[in-house]
Design an enzyme around this catalytic site. Structure first.
Site: not given
Length: 189
Positions: A84, A114, A156
Site C-alpha cells: 500500500n 549504521h 499497526a
C-alpha cells in the site's frame, strides 16, 4: 559489492566497491520518482516496476504509489502481493516477499543499519523475509535480519526487531506475541 554484503553482512563506505551500491540507489531513486508520479492504471506503471526490480512481476501484484526503495534489484516479490501507499523499503541487504502478503500504508522495511561507533562509515546488513500470507499493518517497522512467519500479523505501529513465528499476531515496541492464530484452511468443519 552485493555478494560481499550477502557473505559478510557488513560494508564500509570507504570501500570503492560501495560505489556499485550507491549507483543502484541512484537508479532506484530515479525510478521510484517516476513510479510515484504515475497512477497504477498508467500503461507504463508495471514496466517501470519491473525495471526497478529488474525482474518480471506477476499481474496479481499491486504496488500503490508513492512507493520508495533504495535498491530495487534486491527485492523479490511473489504473487498476489499488495504493497500500500507510502511504503519504504531500504533493501541493500535483500528483501524477499512471498506469495499472498499484504503490506499496509506507511510500512518501513530496513535491511541496513549504521554501526553504533563508526556510524558514518560502517554498515550492517540483514536480509528481511516476509513469508506467505503474512500481513504487515499500517505504520509497522521491520528491522534488519528479521523473518516474518507464515500467516503472521504484525499490528499497526509495531517495531519488529526479532523473528516472528508462523501463525501469531505481534504488536508493540519492541514487538512481542499478542496471540496465536489458527492458520487459514485448517479449521475443524
Amino acid at each position: 559489492m552485493f555478494d560481499i554484503i550477502d557473505a559478510t553482512g557488513a560494508g564500509d563506505k570507504r570501500d570503492p566497491r560501495m560505489r556499485n551500491v550507491e549507483a543502484e540507489m541512484i537508479r532506484s531513486h530515479e525510478l521510484c520518482l517516476k513510479i510515484s508520479s504515475k497512477k497504477p492504471t498508467d500503461p507504463d506503471y508495471k514496466s517501470l516496476l519491473e525495471e526497478l526490480f529488474q525482474r518480471e512481476i506477476d499481474d496479481s501484484v499491486a504496488i500503490v504509489s508513492p512507493f520508495y526503495c533504495d535498491c530495487g534489484c534486491r527485492i523479490t516479490i511473489g504473487k498476489n502481493v499488495t504493497i500500500n501507499k507510502g511504503a519504504t523499503i531500504l533493501s541493500p541487504g535483500k528483501v524477499v516477499i512471498e506469495d499472498n502478503v499484504l503490506i499496509g500504508p506507511e510500512v518501513k522495511i530496513a535491511t541496513v543499519d549504521h554501526d553504533l561507533y563508526d556510524r558514518h562509515n560502517l554498515f550492517h546488513f540483514g536480509m528481511v523475509t516476509i513469508k506467505e500470507n503474512a500481513w504487515i499493518c499500517i505504520g509497522a517497522i521491520i528491522c534488519p535480519g528479521v523473518t516474518i512467519g507464515k500467516n503472521a500479523v504484525v499490528a499497526a505501529g509495531a517495531v519488529v526487531t526479532k523473528d516472528v513465528p508462523d501463525d501469531v499476531v505481534v504488536g508493540g515496541n519492541p514487538a512481542r506475541i499478542i496471540k496465536k492464530i489458527t492458520p487459514p484452511n485448517t479449521c475443524d468443519k
